[in-house]
Every structure is written in C-alpha cells, then in structure tokens.
Design a protein around this motif. Structure first.
Motif, short mmCIF file in Angstrom:
data_model
loop_
_atom_site.label_atom_id
_atom_site.label_comp_id
_atom_site.label_asym_id
_atom_site.label_seq_id
_atom_site.Cartn_x
_atom_site.Cartn_y
_atom_site.Cartn_z
N PHE A 165 13.91 33.40 -21.48
CA PHE A 165 14.28 32.84 -20.19
C PHE A 165 15.64 33.40 -19.76
N ARG A 166 15.76 33.76 -18.51
CA ARG A 166 17.07 34.06 -17.92
C ARG A 166 17.56 32.77 -17.27
N VAL A 167 18.54 32.15 -17.93
CA VAL A 167 18.97 30.80 -17.54
C VAL A 167 20.34 30.86 -16.87
N ASN A 168 20.45 30.22 -15.72
CA ASN A 168 21.72 30.11 -15.01
C ASN A 168 22.26 28.69 -15.12
N GLU A 169 23.58 28.58 -15.34
CA GLU A 169 24.27 27.30 -15.38
C GLU A 169 25.57 27.44 -14.59
N ILE A 170 26.21 26.30 -14.33
CA ILE A 170 27.50 26.35 -13.66
C ILE A 170 28.57 26.79 -14.65
N TYR A 171 29.27 27.86 -14.31
CA TYR A 171 30.35 28.38 -15.14
C TYR A 171 31.70 27.85 -14.64
N SER A 172 31.86 27.85 -13.34
CA SER A 172 33.03 27.25 -12.68
C SER A 172 32.57 26.77 -11.31
N ARG A 173 33.47 26.36 -10.50
CA ARG A 173 33.08 25.80 -9.20
C ARG A 173 32.32 26.80 -8.34
N THR A 174 32.64 28.09 -8.44
CA THR A 174 32.02 29.10 -7.57
C THR A 174 31.30 30.20 -8.34
N ILE A 175 31.21 30.07 -9.65
CA ILE A 175 30.59 31.12 -10.47
C ILE A 175 29.50 30.51 -11.34
N LEU A 176 28.36 31.21 -11.40
CA LEU A 176 27.26 30.81 -12.28
C LEU A 176 27.34 31.59 -13.59
N TYR A 203 30.18 20.43 -9.20
CA TYR A 203 30.96 20.69 -10.41
C TYR A 203 32.04 19.62 -10.53
N GLN A 204 31.92 18.81 -11.60
CA GLN A 204 32.82 17.67 -11.81
C GLN A 204 32.78 16.77 -10.57
N ASP A 205 33.89 16.59 -9.85
CA ASP A 205 33.87 15.70 -8.69
C ASP A 205 33.91 16.47 -7.37
N THR A 206 33.50 17.76 -7.41
CA THR A 206 33.64 18.59 -6.22
C THR A 206 32.30 19.23 -5.85
N LEU A 207 31.97 19.11 -4.56
CA LEU A 207 30.83 19.84 -3.99
C LEU A 207 31.35 21.11 -3.34
N THR A 208 30.64 22.21 -3.56
CA THR A 208 31.06 23.49 -2.99
C THR A 208 29.89 24.11 -2.22
N TYR A 209 30.23 24.65 -1.05
CA TYR A 209 29.27 25.42 -0.26
C TYR A 209 29.96 26.74 0.08
N MET A 210 29.40 27.87 -0.40
CA MET A 210 30.06 29.15 -0.22
C MET A 210 29.06 30.18 0.31
N PRO A 211 28.96 30.34 1.66
CA PRO A 211 28.10 31.38 2.23
C PRO A 211 28.80 32.74 2.21
N SER A 212 27.99 33.80 2.26
CA SER A 212 28.54 35.15 2.26
C SER A 212 27.62 36.08 3.02
N VAL A 213 28.21 37.09 3.65
CA VAL A 213 27.45 38.14 4.35
C VAL A 213 28.18 39.46 4.15
N GLY A 214 27.43 40.55 4.22
CA GLY A 214 28.07 41.85 4.13
C GLY A 214 27.10 42.96 3.79
N VAL A 215 27.61 44.17 3.74
CA VAL A 215 26.77 45.33 3.44
C VAL A 215 26.54 45.43 1.94
N ARG A 216 25.42 46.00 1.59
CA ARG A 216 25.07 46.25 0.18
C ARG A 216 24.31 47.58 0.14
N ASN A 217 25.04 48.66 0.02
CA ASN A 217 24.48 50.00 0.11
C ASN A 217 24.29 50.63 -1.27
#
Length: 809
Positions: free
Chosen positions: A626-637, A283-297
């Motif tokens: 089509f369900r289309v995804n795009e970059i909305y912000s650095r961490t949100i689609l 996004y722009q001049d920034t690369l982002t890597y955001m892993p996540s883990v957790g419960v989903r009940n």
C-alpha cells in the motif's frame, strides 16, 4: 540474426518435424542457407501415373501435413517463389529420420511483386495474445507507450503510470530478454517505428522469470532477413513550441553465416502542462485549506545506440551477441502559486467552507525543478546447440550497468515581495550493476511431447548516495540535513531452477511447469551503522496452460500461474525524501514481495469478416504494498509503503475486428473488471472497491491504394485507489498516411490528442486530510514524419534493453 531467431523459435514452440506415421505425411520447409521457415509454399503429392493426388500450402511456421494418404503415391513436390523446385520420392521422404526439407534459393533476379495483405490485429496462442502494431497507425513516430495504451488490458494515466488489468506490476521483455527498468521508462525510450508486434503474456509458464504480479509483455522489434545490406529510418517534426522532433536509423547486413545490425535513435518531446490542486488537513487544533495553481511542464529527451549480430558456426551451433547504450532525462518543472488559509476552531469539519476573500495566512510561490536522468548499458551473448535428437542447449550471459540520479531544486518565496521562504536542494548518485546467467535445455519426447528444464541466476548490486541541503539565509551557506541525507546498498541474489512438460495433438496443446526461486536480499544504509535488513526465502511457482482447437474457427484457452512482485530500492529506502512542497516520502526496508495467483479462460471465434476474442480472469494479490499517506505537518503529507492487505481483480477483456468492406477496417477492444482492496494500516481498516473499464477503438479507411486515414480513441474510467480515486481520461488521434516509391517510403501526418482532453484528477483522502490534484497536459500537436526502407522487408532485430536500471529510474 534471422538464423538465431529461427533457432529460438524452434526451441520455444517445439516445431520439430513430425515423422509420418500410417496415412499421415507431414514436415517442414526451410531455407537451405538461413534455415528460415518458408511460408505459403506449394506442396503436392503425385501418383505413379504423374497426376496430382492433392496439394496444400505450408503455414506461417513452414509446416505442412497430408492426412489419409493412399498407398499408390510416387513422389512429393515442393515449390515456392524465389526457390528452386524440389522433387523427392515418397519412399525416400518416409525413410528419412528428419522431415525438414530445405529449398535452394533461385539465383535469378526477379522484379518485385507487391502483394497487399494484413495480419489480424490480434491472435490467441497457448500462453499469450499477440498484437500486430501495423494496425495502430496513429502510434507511428511515437514511443512504445503510444502503442501500449491501445491494448485492451493496458491503461496509462496522465502521469505515465502503466497498469495491466489494474495492476502496475508486470515485467517487460524486449525480444524475449527480461528487463528490470520500469516498463514506462523502457517504452518511453523505445521508438514505435521499430516495434513489429506486442505479446501480452498474462499467465506465463514456468520457464519465464516469476517476476511481475500481473504477467509479462514482450516487445518484438523489427529486423531485416534479406541477404545483403539494408537500411530503414524515420524522421519526425512536431513543432518548436514546445519542442518536439525525433529520428531513428537502422542498418543490417546479412550473409550466409553472419548477420549484424546497428541502430540509433534520438527523441526530444516537451510537453506544456498545468496543475490545479488543493490540500485540506485537520492537524492538532488547526484546519488548513491550501489551494494551488501553476504550470507543470516537461522537457524530455532520450537517445540510444544498439548493435548486435549472429554467427552460424555450423548447422547445429549458433552464437548471438548484442550491446545497448542509452541515456534518458526528464526535467519536470512545477511553478506553483499557493494560498494558505487556516482556522483554529477545532470543532469545524475538514470540508468546512473557508472565506477565500479574506487575506490568507500566507501566500508563496514555489519553483520546483526535478531532474531524473539515467545512463544505461547492457551487453549479452548467448549460444545454442542442437543435438541429433533435436534436443537444444542454450546458454546466456548478460551484464548491465546503469547510472541513475539527478538534482532537485525547491525554491519558495513570499508573493509580492519575493522574500526567501525556503530553499532546498538535493542530489542523487545511484550506480547499479547486475548480472544474469542461465542455461536451458529442451528434450523431445515421444508423441509430440517435450521436456524443458534449466537454471537461471541473477545478481543485483544497487548503491545510492543521497545529499539533501537547505540554504541558511543568515550565513549564506548550505547545511546538510541528516534526516534526508544517507547512503544505501541493496544486494539481491536469485537462484531459479525450473522444469516444464509441453505436449500437443491435433486439437490440444498444453504446458505444465514448476519453478522454484530462492531469494537472498540484504539492505544496509549509513543511517543505521551495523544494521542489516535481510530476507532469505524460497518460493514455488506452478503454472498450467492449455489450448483447444474446437473447430469452426473456435479456440479455447485456459491458464494459471503464480507470480511475484519484488519491491524496488525506492520503496525500501529507510530515510526521508522531500521531492516537492506537499510530500515527504519514506520507504520500508522490511517490505515483503507481493504474491499473485492468476486464473484465466479465453475464447476466440472467427467469421468471414469478423473475429472476436474474450478472456475472463481473476487475479488474487497477497501482501499488497500500500502507498499510504498521513499528515506529516500542517501542510505536508507523509507517504510510506507497507504490506497492509490484499486485492482482487475480476473481469473480462475482449477485442473485436470487423471489416465492413475491403477498404474499411474497425477494431474495438476493452477491459471490464471489479477491483477490490482490503487492508489494515496501524489499526485502521481500509476497504475500497470500484467497477473499472477501459475502451480502445481504431478504424482505418483506404481512401486510395496509397492513402489511408486512421482514427482512434482511448477511454479510461474512474478507478479507486488505496486511499482515494483517479478520474476518467479520454484521448483521441487522427492521421493520414501516404505511401511512396512502391511502398518503400511513406509520409504520415498526425494530429495527436485531438480534443485536448489529457486531463485527470488524482484524489487521496482520510478522515484527517484531503488532497486533490488536477493534472493537465497540453500535448495536442500536429506532426509530420517521413519513413523509408531500402532493401528491407521490415522484420525483426534482436536487441537487449537493461535488466535492472530503469526499474529504479
């Protein structure tokens, strides 16, 4: 109720009596009071010297036929268990205008005789395949979803999304009544124990609604047909961690002219789950890597109350009514730990390695509770009149009210110090009102032909009130966000006349029809005062079905139909919706319906201990959404929906049934198809293709006359999507079923998801972002159930689910 079903079956399948001509004698046997067909009765022709010339049995529709009848016969005799024998002179029989023979029930009470036998798992008919649910023992005490995933053309991923031949767009009928609730929500609320059979209608005729780009599925529920009172029920327990239990109870009363029923069910089924995901963006001049883990009940409960009845005012007039009330709620909890790594070097690629040993830019804990609830009510009444020429007039009125909604709470805090990062909440209130009126008429013609025509009208009014707020920590108050807060109203009217010609001879039956649907759709919302999004369009839907009996137990079927998939309110909502930390969703109020053209050819062959059915098909889909995804912000689609192209599914589905021994039965089915997607979104060409398949296996072994073991599996292959792919999925179950009290009750011990393999990965990607999510459901469970029947023959009850509500659930 059985009386009304008889009339409906007569209308649909044109089971009119064939007047004997020349050297052919034919007719039909029915119960004198209920007019129910009498199966497997003995019919014999006698000579003048009182000796039998030939005998036969009535088929499953009560029909019988003799060919090449000589002239020296005197009378015809009809005999059936629990009925008085009837003898008619051949002269009187041939002189009668109607060859519908009624038998009087024997008043003498007999001891019950239990005859063990099973229908084939599946049967091929002119416009559908019918599957008997008794063969799927491991689905007992579950829901309709558990039954559906055992059909050859149906797949269900770990998120509960149902596809028919690779498409999520199909219409679900319950006892022939259409519903616009989503199939997954209806099936999740429908106990498997009350389902008798499932009809897969992949090329529907013109008399059906044209909705459903992949076709239709009809759920046939059970009812009692015995004069008097009957009870049936089930109770199930699967433990407390997580909580799983359920029960259903049904009562019916049948008299000479009246039939009424009432039923209720409740189910609580919680699932523990886990989620592993990652997002990569450029996004722009920034690369982002955001892993996540957790419960989903999941915490899921539902209940429903159903009632209905029929009244036979005369031999030609029948009234039916039904009412349905139910509630469903699903609470999805996602408590996830996020790590946010960034790199401001613009020359690096999207999949460049990040040093995860370094301190992240930030770490936060996301608590997301999404509650989806719905309250549903449906009421309908229909009337059928049969004329002297066996023509039939049917009238139907249906009203539905649904109240949809539920809160969302999204809460982020920094890891370590629990400092508030973000707190959002939203509420939705969406009342829905819908009406349906239809008139249908069938007119018998010469030479076993029949003309059907009618007019259907549907009206939908769906409103939505959406409030989205953020917590302002400085002022300790909630502030509404106008970008996510809105009010919307969708009004849709559909006028649909149709005409269809049916015909048959000894080896061939056909149905040729044309349906026209005029749709008037308007959408308004508070965000654009005075603006109306409108669509006014007429569509034509031709259909053709044919089936040949080729001899040697071979059957050939062909089918063509044109279908439509209308977008739901959710897909057209012209404002932003933020349901969890990673996605902002916006609909398109200008969405066009998807149009499908389906062609199929099926062949069925039976042997002594083996049967095989295969169907080749092609489904061309135009104006695909089509369900289309795009970059909305650095961490949100940002996700949106648009008509961006076409798709095609070309494949073959099959099913086999093999009985190596009397006590052992094996069933295997599958679907193999090539899936191709082509599209263009904002100048970006999209082209995806994959070879997909799914397999379903089921085997049962009678360890003793009262004890049966069953094992099944379902395998779903990896499949491409519009912007990515879904991984494969394997599920397997085993059970032991023990019958009690001369088959009036049973105990069922089940182990579901034996290998604990309900794990699937969903991947979405473009050159500027990559999203991968691992969904894991720990739903392996051992559950015990008890079922009983009192004065019940385990046949159908007729009830109506909602027409529109759960499609928006």
């Amino acid at each position: 109720m059985k009386k009304s079903l008889l009339v409906i079956l007569l209308t649909v399948f044109n089971i009119s009596i064939v007047i004997s001509q020349g050297k052919t004698i034919s007719g039909k046997l029915v119960d004198q009071l209920s007019r129910q067909k009498i199966e497997f009765a003995s019919i014999s022709l006698w000579k003048k010297d009182s000796t039998v010339w030939k005998g036969t049995l009535s088929d499953t529709l009560g029909n019988f036929e003799f060919r090449d009848v000589p002239n020296n016969l005197s009378f015809i005799k009809f005999q059936a268990l629990s009925y008085k024998t009837r003898t008619i002179s051949l002269q009187e029989f041939q002189a009668s205008k109607s060859h519908e023979i009624s038998l009087e029930a024997e008043n003498q009470t007999l001891n019950e005789i239990i005859v063990k036998g099973e229908k084939a798992v599946a049967s091929l008919q002119i416009d559908k395949q019918t599957f008997q649910t008794k063969q799927f023992q491991n689905a007992a005490n579950g829901t309709g979803m558990d039954l559906m995933q055992r059909l050859p053309a149906v797949t269900i991923n770990t998120e509960g999304e149902i596809s028919l031949r690779g498409s999520s767009g199909f219409i679900l009928l319950v006892d022939g009544k259409p519903s616009t609730r989503t199939p997954s929500d209806i099936l999740a609320q429908l106990p498997a124990n009350i389902i008798e059979s499932i009809e897969l209608i992949t090329s529907p005729s013109a008399k059906y609604d044209a909705d459903g780009k992949a076709g239709m599925i009809n759920i046939i529920t059970k009812k009692n047909t015995r004069i008097g009172t009957a009870w049936s029920g089930n109770i199930m327990n699967g433990g407390t961690l997580p909580l799983r239990f359920g029960s259903d109870l049904q009562w019916t009363f049948t008299d000479k002219k009246w039939s009424v029923f009432a039923a209720a069910d409740y189910r609580r089924y919680d699932i523990d789950g886990y989620r592993v995901g990652e997002i990569r963006t450029k996004y722009q001049d920034t690369l982002t890597y955001m892993p996540s883990v957790g419960v989903r009940n999941y915490m899921d409960f539902q209940y429903s109350i159903r009632a209905g009845g029929s009244f036979q005012a005369s031999s030609k007039d029948i009234w039916n009514w039904s009412a349905y009330m139910g509630e469903k709620q699903t609470d999805r909890t996602a408590n996830l730990h996020y790590q946010d790594f960034i790199n401001t070097n613009p020359s690096r690629e999207l999949f460049s390695a990040f040093n995860t040993n370094q301190v992240p830019y930030r770490q936060f804990y996301n608590q997301n509770l999404f509650v989806r609830s719905g309250k549903f009510q449906t009421y309908n009444i229909d009337y059928t009149h049969t004329y002297a020429n066996q023509g039939k007039l049917s009238l139907l009125g249906l009203y539905e009210y649904s109240k949809l909604g539920g809160p969302l709470n999204n809460y982020d805090t920094y890891e370590g110090n629990n400092k508030l990062l973000l707190w959002e909440r939203s509420t939705e209130t969406s009342p829905l009102n819908a009406w349906r009126f239809q008139v249908d008429y069938s007119l018998p013609l010469r030479a076993n032909n029949k003309l059907e025509f009618g007019y259907h009208f549907r009206h939908l009014n769906h409103q939505g009130d959406f409030l989205f707020e953020r917590f302002a920590e400085g002022t300790s108050s909630w502030v509404s966000d106008p970008n996510y807060t809105d009010k919307m109203e969708l009004v849709q009217r559909i006028h649909a006349p149709y005409i269809q010609l049916n015909g048959s001879n000894k080896q061939f039956s056909y149905a040729l029809g044309l349906r026209s649907e005029w749709m008037d759709r308007t959408l308004t919302h508070a965000g654009e005062p005075g603006k109306t999004y409108a669509l006014n369009q007429v569509y034509l839907f031709p259909s053709l079905q044919g089936i040949w009996k080729l001899g040697g137990e071979k059957t050939l079927r062909i089918g063509y139909s044109r279908r439509i998939e209308r977008p739901t309110s959710k897909l057209m909502s012209p404002f932003k919706n933020h349901r969890h930390a990673e996605t902002v969703e916006t609909g398109d109020p200008n969405l066009l319906p998807e149009i499908a053209n389906v062609v199929e050819v099926g062949l069925s062959k039976g042997f002594e201990n083996f049967s095989f059915t295969a169907t080749a098909y092609v489904n061309f889909l135009h104006d695909k959404v089509f369900r289309v995804n795009e970059i909305y912000s650095r961490t949100i689609l940002g996700r949106t929906y648009t008509n961006a192209g076409n798709s095609q599914s070309t494949g073959i589905e099959f099913l086999t049934e093999y009985r190596p021994a009397k006590i052992w039965k094996v069933y295997l089915s599958g679907n193999f198809y090539q899936f191709d997607v082509q599209g263009n979104f904002r100048g970006i060409e999209t082209q995806q293709s994959s070879f997909n398949y799914n397999l379903n296996g089921n085997t049962s072994l009678d360890i003793s006359p009262k004890l049966r073991f069953a094992w099944d599996f379902t395998y779903l292959s990896k499949s491409v999507t519009t912007q990515g792919h879904d991984s494969d999925l394997l599920l397997s179950n085993v059970s032991l079923k023990y019958t009690l009290w001369e088959n009036r009750a049973n105990l069922n011990l089940q182990c579901l998801n034996v290998f604990n393999s309900n794990i699937q990965t969903i991947v979405t990607q473009t050159p500027t972002f990559f999203s991968s999510t691992d969904y894991r459901k720990w739903d392996r469970v051992i559950q015990l159930s008890f079922g009983f029947r009192i004065n019940d023959r385990g046949q159908k009850t007729k009830s109506t689910k909602t027409e529109y509500g759960e499609k928006e659930f």
